[in-house]
Design a protein around this motif. Sequence first.
Motif, short mmCIF file in Angstrom:
data_model
loop_
_atom_site.label_atom_id
_atom_site.label_comp_id
_atom_site.label_asym_id
_atom_site.label_seq_id
_atom_site.Cartn_x
_atom_site.Cartn_y
_atom_site.Cartn_z
N ASP B 116 0.84 -1.21 0.00
CA ASP B 116 0.00 0.00 0.00
C ASP B 116 0.88 1.26 0.00
O ASP B 116 0.58 2.25 -0.68
N GLY B 117 1.95 1.19 0.78
CA GLY B 117 2.84 2.35 0.90
C GLY B 117 3.54 2.66 -0.41
O GLY B 117 3.62 3.82 -0.83
N LEU B 118 4.06 1.63 -1.07
CA LEU B 118 4.76 1.85 -2.34
C LEU B 118 3.81 2.39 -3.41
O LEU B 118 4.16 3.28 -4.18
N LEU B 119 2.61 1.84 -3.45
CA LEU B 119 1.62 2.30 -4.43
C LEU B 119 1.33 3.79 -4.23
O LEU B 119 1.34 4.58 -5.18
N THR B 120 1.08 4.17 -2.99
CA THR B 120 0.72 5.56 -2.72
C THR B 120 1.90 6.50 -2.94
O THR B 120 1.76 7.59 -3.51
N LEU B 121 3.08 6.05 -2.52
CA LEU B 121 4.28 6.88 -2.67
C LEU B 121 4.59 7.16 -4.13
O LEU B 121 5.12 8.23 -4.47
N SER B 122 4.23 6.23 -5.00
CA SER B 122 4.54 6.44 -6.42
C SER B 122 3.78 7.66 -6.98
O SER B 122 4.31 8.42 -7.77
N PHE B 123 2.54 7.85 -6.52
CA PHE B 123 1.78 9.01 -7.01
C PHE B 123 2.32 10.30 -6.40
O PHE B 123 2.37 11.34 -7.05
N LYS B 124 2.74 10.21 -5.14
CA LYS B 124 3.35 11.40 -4.53
C LYS B 124 4.63 11.78 -5.27
O LYS B 124 4.91 12.95 -5.50
N ALA B 125 5.41 10.77 -5.66
CA ALA B 125 6.66 11.04 -6.36
C ALA B 125 6.41 11.84 -7.64
O ALA B 125 7.06 12.86 -7.89
N ILE B 126 5.46 11.38 -8.43
CA ILE B 126 5.18 12.09 -9.69
C ILE B 126 4.66 13.49 -9.41
O ILE B 126 5.11 14.47 -10.01
N ALA B 127 3.71 13.60 -8.47
CA ALA B 127 3.09 14.90 -8.21
C ALA B 127 4.06 15.89 -7.56
O ALA B 127 3.78 17.08 -7.51
N SER B 128 5.20 15.41 -7.06
CA SER B 128 6.17 16.30 -6.41
C SER B 128 7.41 16.56 -7.29
O SER B 128 8.31 17.26 -6.85
N ASP B 129 7.46 15.98 -8.46
CA ASP B 129 8.68 16.08 -9.28
C ASP B 129 8.85 17.49 -9.85
O ASP B 129 8.06 17.92 -10.70
N PRO B 130 9.88 18.22 -9.41
CA PRO B 130 10.04 19.60 -9.89
C PRO B 130 10.39 19.68 -11.39
O PRO B 130 10.28 20.78 -11.97
N GLN B 131 10.79 18.56 -11.98
CA GLN B 131 11.14 18.59 -13.42
C GLN B 131 9.91 18.62 -14.32
O GLN B 131 10.01 18.91 -15.51
N LEU B 132 8.75 18.23 -13.78
CA LEU B 132 7.55 18.10 -14.62
C LEU B 132 6.64 19.31 -14.44
O LEU B 132 6.53 19.86 -13.34
N SER B 133 5.96 19.68 -15.52
CA SER B 133 4.95 20.74 -15.43
C SER B 133 3.68 20.16 -14.81
O SER B 133 3.51 18.93 -14.75
N ALA B 134 2.79 21.04 -14.34
CA ALA B 134 1.52 20.57 -13.76
C ALA B 134 0.74 19.76 -14.79
O ALA B 134 0.12 18.74 -14.45
N GLU B 135 0.76 20.18 -16.04
CA GLU B 135 0.08 19.44 -17.12
C GLU B 135 0.64 18.03 -17.25
O GLU B 135 -0.11 17.06 -17.37
N GLN B 136 1.96 17.93 -17.25
CA GLN B 136 2.60 16.61 -17.38
C GLN B 136 2.26 15.73 -16.17
O GLN B 136 1.96 14.54 -16.33
N LYS B 137 2.28 16.33 -14.99
CA LYS B 137 1.96 15.54 -13.79
C LYS B 137 0.54 14.97 -13.86
O LYS B 137 0.32 13.80 -13.57
N SER B 138 -0.42 15.81 -14.25
CA SER B 138 -1.81 15.28 -14.28
C SER B 138 -1.94 14.19 -15.33
O SER B 138 -2.61 13.19 -15.09
N PHE B 139 -1.31 14.41 -16.49
CA PHE B 139 -1.37 13.37 -17.54
C PHE B 139 -0.78 12.06 -17.02
O PHE B 139 -1.38 10.99 -17.15
N LEU B 140 0.40 12.15 -16.41
CA LEU B 140 1.11 10.95 -15.99
C LEU B 140 0.40 10.24 -14.82
O LEU B 140 0.31 9.01 -14.80
N VAL B 141 -0.14 11.00 -13.86
CA VAL B 141 -0.88 10.39 -12.76
C VAL B 141 -2.11 9.67 -13.32
O VAL B 141 -2.41 8.53 -12.94
N ARG B 142 -2.81 10.33 -14.21
CA ARG B 142 -4.03 9.72 -14.77
C ARG B 142 -3.69 8.43 -15.51
O ARG B 142 -4.33 7.38 -15.31
N GLU B 143 -2.66 8.48 -16.37
CA GLU B 143 -2.31 7.30 -17.17
C GLU B 143 -1.77 6.17 -16.30
O GLU B 143 -2.08 5.00 -16.54
#
Lengths: 294, 294
Positions: B116-143
Amino acid sequence: MTVLLSSYITERQHIVNKSLTSFVEQTNIPTTLKESMLYSLEAGGKRIRPVLMMASCESFGGDYNSVMTVALALEMIHTYSLIHDDLPAMDDDNFRRGKPTNHRKFDEATAILAGDGLLTLSFKAIASDPQLSAEQKSFLVRELAQASGPEGMVGGQILDLQAEHMETALHELEQIHRLKTGQLIKFAIISGAYIGGANKEQLQALESFADYTGLIFQVQDDILDVSGDEQLLGKPIGSDETNFKSTFPKLLGLSGAIEQKQMYVQKAKAALHSAGLENSLLDELTDYLSNRDY
Amino acid sequence: MTVLLSSYITERQHIVNKSLTSFVEQTNIPTTLKESMLYSLEAGGKRIRPVLMMASCESFGGDYNSVMTVALALEMIHTYSLIHDDLPAMDDDNFRRGKPTNHRKFDEATAILAGDGLLTLSFKAIASDPQLSAEQKSFLVRELAQASGPEGMVGGQILDLQAEHMETALHELEQIHRLKTGQLIKFAIISGAYIGGANKEQLQALESFADYTGLIFQVQDDILDVSGDEQLLGKPIGSDETNFKSTFPKLLGLSGAIEQKQMYVQKAKAALHSAGLENSLLDELTDYLSNRDY
């Protein structure tokens, strides 16, 4: 509880129940898995987190519809955590809300997957919500994953398991519950305010309110487990003791736990005052959470 | 496999291993839970999904560092799925990659929470990545949520469990594996290309390649389970048969499964040609996945 608040809660619960079902119905999920997810979603919780989120949004002049998807996502995460907590390897509970737990109704494998499915679907729901901007989606996904993940709720769950059979100090018990229950309640309040248009200072002022609200909720949960009505609760009284859980009444005695709760209520209300939200819906909800009988 | 490809894979695996450890080390997770998450992350997988994502990004002229966080998130999701799959209620496996499975090394409750922890942490990782734009983050989280959730991998897992002890037709087996294994491999290829700068037409052309690549990976997995080397695989041969799994060799015989795989390889390469990526890293990786011996 005022008639007005009571009908507010009932109406919002009803909307959440309908929306949860229709959201999951529309997905393309294999039959048994979908049934298992819906079974636990429809088991009739109090929807406290969605109601708090909506009330928080409305307290800042927002429309409660604007938080609907995020509220569903939060309730899906809460539901997944109950399914996994009930598993034989965890609390090994056979009943929840008067009905067989997910793994008793289906089987353990299905229950594990239903939990995994709800958790993952909640992030997809937020990332797909056409009402939110990309900025809002990234903020909400990050905060929800932080609150529910290994640094939040999942971390609290392992601390809670480790505290079984142990003597805990008050600050340790508070820390477990800040993570295990408090983080999702905090997310409900903060994300509702954020979507409702609260500014940075207001969000900061709400942090302390949200923190105490989580603790109020948990102390009352512990109190009901020793002195509540089994019919109303839909589960046997005394399960915390059977599971050797660390609780507020065990640590402070029943009257000590009630005093502790009243202290949290005072602090929560003071924080609400600082945020300029005295006499708001959130103020009334604090009393409701503190005095609820199920 | 060419020397060049072999050293490319080794180098990328090494970078992924180091980054995974350092990412999780930096989080504020209760000790036992963090240890359990790191135990499975560090159990030495092939890192096929991160390598595919990086190669796909580089095929479109991107820098592999730009997909690093998303690659870690994907590997965390893959790892969580292995931890939950190995549980007694699921495949009940005692060993993985030559080491005790997570619930054997720790306990079932910890293994469930680590997943459960790894699954949840993976979405936090993407949503916190300073290299990605907000648009890219939403696309990647959704996909990623779509690919790994109840409409994707988790859905495939329940279909796979249901297919045990059953006769399945080829198209049913393909459907199970498209969901269970294929969706994450597809996400690796598509998200790598997306971050690497592929346009909509190129992404569309890659869909078919990604689809066949997932099937190639799975047929080879099934083939290795009947004819592989236990030392190299780090697990006993024949576990699919013991678990009454539906597999390609069971359905088509060993030589039929090999023929089926070669047909998928041809189709994957044709799709790559349509996307203008013949003779690319992805082309070489297709052969590697098809011929790997562990």
